[in-house]
Scaffold this active site. Structure first.
Site, PDB file in Angstrom:
ATOM      1  N   GLU A 184       0.827  -1.213   0.000  1.00 33.11           N
ATOM      2  CA  GLU A 184       0.000   0.000   0.000  1.00 33.11           C
ATOM      3  C   GLU A 184       0.857   1.257   0.000  1.00 33.11           C
ATOM      4  OE1 GLU A 184      -3.062   0.028  -0.544  1.00 33.11           O
ATOM      5  OE2 GLU A 184      -3.870  -1.917   0.074  1.00 33.11           O
ATOM      6  N   GLU A 212     -12.407   0.220  -9.486  1.00 32.95           N
ATOM      7  CA  GLU A 212     -12.029  -0.660 -10.600  1.00 32.95           C
ATOM      8  C   GLU A 212     -13.081  -0.713 -11.711  1.00 32.95           C
ATOM      9  OE1 GLU A 212      -9.383  -1.482  -7.338  1.00 32.95           O
ATOM     10  OE2 GLU A 212     -11.571  -1.428  -7.422  1.00 32.95           O
ATOM     11  N   ASP A 239      -4.446  -9.758  -8.622  1.00 40.72           N
ATOM     12  CA  ASP A 239      -4.854  -8.802  -9.647  1.00 40.72           C
ATOM     13  C   ASP A 239      -3.731  -7.966 -10.273  1.00 40.72           C
ATOM     14  OD1 ASP A 239      -4.547  -7.566  -7.199  1.00 40.72           O
ATOM     15  OD2 ASP A 239      -6.483  -6.556  -7.204  1.00 40.72           O
ATOM     16  N   GLU A 259     -18.605  -6.270  -2.342  1.00 42.48           N
ATOM     17  CA  GLU A 259     -17.214  -6.694  -2.222  1.00 42.48           C
ATOM     18  C   GLU A 259     -17.030  -8.111  -2.771  1.00 42.48           C
ATOM     19  OE1 GLU A 259     -13.286  -5.496  -0.714  1.00 42.48           O
ATOM     20  OE2 GLU A 259     -15.068  -4.607  -1.591  1.00 42.48           O
TER      21      GLU A 259
END
Length: 821
Positions: free
Chosen positions: A92, A351, A239, A333
């Site tokens: 992150e 996204e 991803d 989610e």
């Protein structure tokens, strides 16, 4: 999103949150780590470095808010410190903070070169990025080259003061999403060490792929490179690894990244992509689907497919996602392959908007502008709050969370603004940049204007798979669909009613074929539906089509050569409880809990499991337990997050715990507003976990932890809700036929006193006796009679004891001399 709405939200963040890391939109204040309840791994994004400010810097340039950008850069240079004694997520911090600093430096440098502003700027943001890069480097001090998932900004990883370094696992995306930021930092600073480490991590992931399927798993051991979780998909945990292989080629021009991506992409399209679905499979046996739900992070994938030039599956999957948003307002989610909610939370993730932007740019189809408009309208209708935009705790209830992640401003605003903007309205040529996974802007000219790092050219991959038109070139609309502007619409129309919203389905007469079904990990019916096959009971088809010989192309009668059992549409969750039974609670405090699909089945334990509670250390229980001596023989409290429930359970069971109560790390969640769910395992066998496991939402968890803090020794009982102590069980009604005869007071039928008798005492004021005709009429009507108050006593003699209507006596009363039946 309208420009003014975007500006307004940026202003609100600055007004209410600065210099905190995030805005709390319901509380209208900043979230400072350590001053708010611990949320587990979510808080690892917060490093006391004004996260939202840095993450939003290049968004201000895209919005053409150049004065605000210059002011924000000054604040960043003046106020932000990167040497805080805090443990942060390497992943992150890299994508949000390092990427934010690099993107802002590129923008500041561009504006300085134009000569109109930022003339004072002397690469301060680049120097900060370089400092942060060096503070992240200790995470790569592993035998494999894969980075630790966390690092202390001041003390690194292995320092005794670092409070980290015990982790053994990391996710594939966490290790494989460093190359863009680290390579850009190396090219801009001239220090090759960053790009070298990022390349090494990618090399390890590539080498550890499953050679038979060319797929990777979700979680890997950072020391020996062994896979910990072998499920493979394109969503959470993997991803951006795939994304960065493609984008590393675009940014750096190194063929090795494109070759690896193409090999992975062929495997994805062979095993994972079942248009419009994107499944999760086992990397070693990719024909087996490992779960029946998808997570919202995979919504980025259609955008990546656009970059690859594979528009048809991109359009198909995007349309499926759009239909889900139409059904649930937002993307949950997680949602099932039948498009029901699996996990209702929505964190304002960008996204889906990202893929919408890419598809519009690729097709020019105004349909995607309407999709973007629907995103804006739903955000304003269901997420807008006075101080910003709030995450949705559950799309089924619409309740909010006091949370607005920095990616909302960094990505969502940027993609939506770009979607509705013409290129001439932007202060930069957006085609000169590549978006990082956090939507920060890095110039594609890096590969030509900045020297590559020596020794970083990984050996080329021998390409054996069949290549196509776009294996080594970027797509164009003319090549994709020449003279066919309705290309995208033709594909979309096949999925228009995918979720059942819209027209009714009218099955046609059918032909018959046989379809053998084998055990591939999915329910047979679900598997067929994922293939687009609609099912109708055979008897209904035969009745409707009897006498009709008309055939229709593509419609068949399917004979299932397998035993198929339908599963309920919604799996029932049996509510459990945590009942506090030690003084002063004595069973009066009962907390609603969710069960687990693994571990001891409490529904089969007659009296539940009893024990005193002890808080695990570390609280997340994602590694060796420090207080194993205190925990042995007790029920452990552990915080959700950082790792899977099953992993926590194994560590706690090894430490000697006899049960576990997991507590939600999401602030404000409670059992009244959030539906209960069953905890699931990690994809592997969980037969080794034998103790009971229950889950409390944060509100109920706070009650339990407060009780522990106040009383130190708290005993609890874990059991199904219906068996909790003091819970009145509903007795099954016993039916019987009773013959009544009216008699004078004291008169008994001959022989009546020889056995048990019932006496009904009727009060004149309360009971009306009906004749047979009236009684028949009454039963024929509402079948209701006025309530009769009576006492009944079974006796072996002729003594009876009438009681009044308000009597509190029971059948076991000791008020009379004859108490035995």
């Amino acid at each position: 999103m309208e420009k003014e709405a975007a500006r307004s939200c940026v202003r609100e963040s600055k007004k209410y949150a600065y210099p905190a890391d995030e805005l709390m939109p319901l509380s209208c204040r900043g979230r400072v780590r350590g001053q708010e309840p611990n949320r587990g791994d979510i808080d690892d994004s917060l490093g006391k470095f004004s996260l939202t400010l840095i993450d939003t810097l290049d968004t201000l340039v895209v919005l053409n808010k150049l004065d605000e950008f210059e002011d924000a850069v000054r604040k960043t240079v003046k106020d932000v410190r990167l040497d805080n004694d805090v443990v942060v997520s390497v992943f992150e911090t890299n994508i949000r903070v390092l990427g934010g600093l690099l993107g802002a430096h590129v923008m500041a440098d561009l504006l300085r070169q134009r000569g109109e502003r930022m003339q004072w700027y002397q690469d301060e943001l680049l120097h900060m990025a370089n400092e942060l890069g060096h503070r992240l480097l200790p995470a790569f001090n592993t035998t494999s080259g894969l980075p630790y998932p966390k690092v202390n900004l001041r003390y690194g990883v292995l320092n005794p003061l670092s409070r980290t370094g015990t982790e053994s696992d990391t996710c594939t995306a966490c290790a494989g999403t460093m190359i863009l930021e680290f390579a850009a930092l190396s090219r801009l600073s001239g220090e090759s060490v960053f790009e070298e480490h990022a390349r090494k991590a990618l090399d390890v992931l590539w080498e550890r792929r499953q050679r038979g399927s060319d797929l990777v798993g979700t979680v890997i051991n950072i020391h020996n490179g062994e896979w910990v979780r072998r499920d493979s998909g394109v969503g959470a945990g993997i991803d951006s690894y795939y994304e960065y292989l493609m984008k590393a080629y675009i940014l750096l021009g190194d063929n090795v990244f494109l070759e690896r991506f193409n090999i992975h992409y062929s495997a994805i399209m062979k095993y994972i992509s079942q248009p419009p679905l994107l499944l999760n499979v086992h990397m070693h046996n990719p024909t087996v689907s490992v779960r029946s739900w998808m997570d919202s992070l995979l919504a980025f994938f259609p955008g990546l497919q656009v970059l690859r030039g594979d528009l048809k599956p991109a359009i198909e999957t995007h349309e499926m996602l759009y239909q889900v948003t139409k059904q649930h307002k937002f993307l949950p989610e997680a949602f099932t392959t039948e498009f029901r909610v699996h996990w209702g939370q929505h964190l304002l993730r960008p996204e889906f908007a990202e893929s919408t932007y890419y598809l519009y740019k690729a097709t020019g189809d105004p349909y995607y502008l309407r999709v973007g408009q629907s995103i804006v309208e739903k955000l304003n209708a269901y997420a807008r709050v006075p101080c910003g935009f709030a995450a949705v705790q559950d799309v089924r209830t619409g309740t909010h969370e006091d949370r607005m992640d920095s990616f909302f401003l960094a990505e969502m605003f940027k993609y939506l603004y770009l979607l509705f903007s013409e290129k001439t309205q932007l202060p930069i040529d957006i085609d000169d940049y590549i978006f990082t996974t956090e939507a920060h802007l890095l110039p594609v000219s890096l590969s030509t204007t900045q020297p590559s790092c020596q020794g970083n050219n990984t050996e080329s991959v021998p390409v054996s798979q069949e290549e196509d038109l776009f294996t080594h070139s970027c797509p164009s609309t003319e090549t994709l669909f020449p003279n066919n502007p309705s290309f995208a619409k033709t594909i979309r129309d096949s999925y228009k009613y995918l979720t059942g919203v819209g027209r009714a389905f009218h099955p046609l007469p059918v032909r018959e074929i046989e379809l053998p079904l084998h055990d591939n990990g999915m329910e047979p019916v679900e598997f067929l539906k994922s293939m687009g096959i609609s099912l109708t009971p055979l008897n209904e088809v035969m009745a409707r089509d009897r006498g009709s010989q008309k055939e229709h192309k593509g419609v068949y009668r399917v004979k299932l050569v397998a035993e198929v059992s339908q599963t309920p549409e919604e799996e029932e969750v049996v509510p459990h409880v945590v009942q506090l039974i030690s003084p002063p609670f004595l069973g009066r405090t009962v907390l609603t809990a969710g069960p687990a699909k693994f571990g001891m089945d409490l529904t089969k334990q007659e009296h539940g499991v009893k024990g005193s509670i002890v808080k695990a250390s570390p609280y997340t229980a994602c590694g060796p337990i420090d207080n194993a001596v205190d925990l042995k023989g007790h029920i452990a409290l552990a915080l959700r997050g950082d790792c899977m429930f099953a992993a926590k359970a194994r560590w706690l069971q090894e430490a000697g715990a006899i049960g576990v109560i997991f507590i939600d790390h999401r602030e404000g969640s409670n059992s009244e507003e959030t539906p209960l769910f069953q905890m699931v395992g990690d994809g592997d066998s969980t037969e080794d976990i034998t103790m009971p496991l229950v889950f409390l939402f944060s509100h109920e968890g706070a009650v339990l932890t407060a009780a522990l803090e106040e009383h130190q020794n708290v005993d609890v009982l874990l059991l199904p809700k219906e068996r909790q102590l003091g819970h009145d069980k509903t007795e099954k009604t016993v039916g019987m036929n009773i013959k009544l005869r009216l008699a004078e007071d004291g008169e008994l039928e001959e022989g009546a006193a020889t056995g048990p008798t019932l006496e009904f005492v009727l009060e004149k004021e309360e009971v009306a006796l009906l004749n047979e005709e009236e009684e028949a009429e009454e039963l024929k009507g509402e079948r209701q009679s006025q309530q009769q108050h009576f006492c009944a006593k079974a006796a072996q003699n002729d003594r009876t004891e009438p009681c009044s209507a308000d009597s509190s006596q029971t059948l076991n009363s000791n008020s009379g001399p004859d108490t035995n039946p």
